[in-house]
Write an enzyme that holds these catalytic residues in place. Structure first.
Site, short mmCIF file in Angstrom:
data_model
loop_
_atom_site.label_atom_id
_atom_site.label_comp_id
_atom_site.label_asym_id
_atom_site.label_seq_id
_atom_site.Cartn_x
_atom_site.Cartn_y
_atom_site.Cartn_z
N ASP A 290 64.85 21.56 -28.97
CA ASP A 290 64.55 22.89 -28.41
C ASP A 290 63.33 22.85 -27.49
OD1 ASP A 290 66.68 23.67 -29.94
OD2 ASP A 290 65.69 25.38 -30.86
N ALA B 203 60.83 27.77 -29.81
CA ALA B 203 60.39 26.72 -28.88
C ALA B 203 59.91 27.34 -27.58
CB ALA B 203 61.54 25.75 -28.61
N ALA B 204 60.61 28.36 -27.10
CA ALA B 204 60.23 28.98 -25.82
C ALA B 204 58.85 29.64 -25.93
CB ALA B 204 61.28 30.00 -25.40
N GLY C 272 66.69 29.41 -29.55
CA GLY C 272 65.47 28.64 -29.26
C GLY C 272 64.26 29.51 -28.92
N SER C 273 64.18 30.70 -29.51
CA SER C 273 63.05 31.59 -29.19
C SER C 273 61.71 30.97 -29.64
CB SER C 273 63.23 32.97 -29.82
OG SER C 273 63.21 32.87 -31.21
#
Ligand code: PMV
Length: 292
Positions: free
Chosen positions: A137, A95-96, A92-93
């Site tokens: 996400d 979305a982060a 989920g990079s």
């Protein structure tokens, strides 16, 4: 102003969730940090390079800025990214980075968005960049904690360790989802029974996460889920060899996310595991937040 947002891990139920079954997802304690500074032009500085608004190199950040401009017109901003989250590994990079950028922009330009509004914007960014998306996400990254999807039931928070092994092979979610859809078109009743079985595993695990985690049972569930994911063709040689190797050390493991690469996870007594490209994470209570 600086903000951060956590990565996520699908503990159980990937792929089946595409067909309306359950998934168990947790935010984890790896964060992406975004700093926003007022500027007369647009500049994005990240491990991927230094650009202006650039929808190829920095699609998520550029789309986050584009959507933020609809809330508050701005003529420039400098965004600086530092991330602890491996890219394109199913953690989920994207979305982060989106959620942390939106929160940093909100604070820098004093727009007083609620986290619910930040989540809504992040969901639009997901659709802008990849045309489809369940919004899971950005949801987990915004709100943190452990959740049962699709009903978004927040489970009791639990402290436990998750061993993550990065295969270092990139996982392309859309390709894997398509591969499963093709198999399901060929053998609908068989593949749907597999999804039902995965659903059963996820619900058993969710009950345990909500009440008391029993290491032996959670390992058995991980093993079963991995066998079913292999059956629908989303494991690969590297994942199989990691899973087998861990099995020899007495640790049950499964892929997480789309498969075909990405990461493998294991729970239970994982401290003793000895593996390259591995690290231990924990569920993260806190979603997006401002940093000092
Ligand atoms: O690898 P990720 O984080 O993109 O997860 C994909 C999970 C799937 O169930 C395969 C697809 C989805 O949209 O839920």
């Amino acid at each position: 102003m600086k903000a951060s947002a956590p990565a996520k891990i699908i503990l159980f139920g990937e792929h089946a969730v595409v067909y309306k079954k359950h998934a168990l997802v947790t935010a984890v304690n790896l964060r992406c940090y975004a700093e926003a500074k007022k500027s007369s032009n647009f500049r994005i500085i990240s491990p991927l390079g230094v650009t202006s608004l650039d929808f190829e190199v920095h699609p998520w950040i550029s789309c986050a800025i584009k959507n933020f401009i609809k809330v508050k017109p701005i003529n420039g901003v400098e965004i600086k990214i530092e991330s602890e989250i491996p890219i394109a590994s199913g953690l989920g990079s994207s979305a982060a980075v989106t959620v942390s950028v939106l929160k940093a922009l909100d604070a820098e330009f004093e727009t007083n968005l609620t986290n619910e509004e930040i989540y809504e914007l992040a969901k639009k960014v997901e659709i802008d960049v990849q045309s489809i998306g369940s919004g899971t996400d950005p949801f987990i990254s915004t709100f943190g904690g452990i959740w049962l999807i699709p009903e978004r039931k927040k489970l009791n928070f639990k402290e436990f360790e998750i061993l993550v092994i990065d295969t270092k092979e990139k996982s392309i979610t859309a390709d894997m989802v398509k591969k499963v859809a093709e198999l399901r078109n060929k053998y609908p009743e068989i593949v749907d029974s597999i999804f039902d079985a995965i659903d059963g595993i996820t619900l058993r695990a969710a009950k345990m996460f909500d009440e008391k985690i029993e290491n032996e049972k959670i390992s058995e569930l991980a093993f079963l889920n991995q066998c079913l994911l292999k059956a629908i063709g989303v494991s690969n040689r590297k994942i199989d060899s990691i899973v087998e190797n861990l099995c020899k050390q007495g640790i049950a493991a499964k892929l997480t996310g789309a498969g075909g690469g990405g990461c493998v996870i294991a729970f239970g007594n994982v401290k003793s595991a000895n593996f390259e490209n591995s690290f231990i994470v924990k569920p993260e209570r806190e979603g997006v937040r401002l940093e000092e």
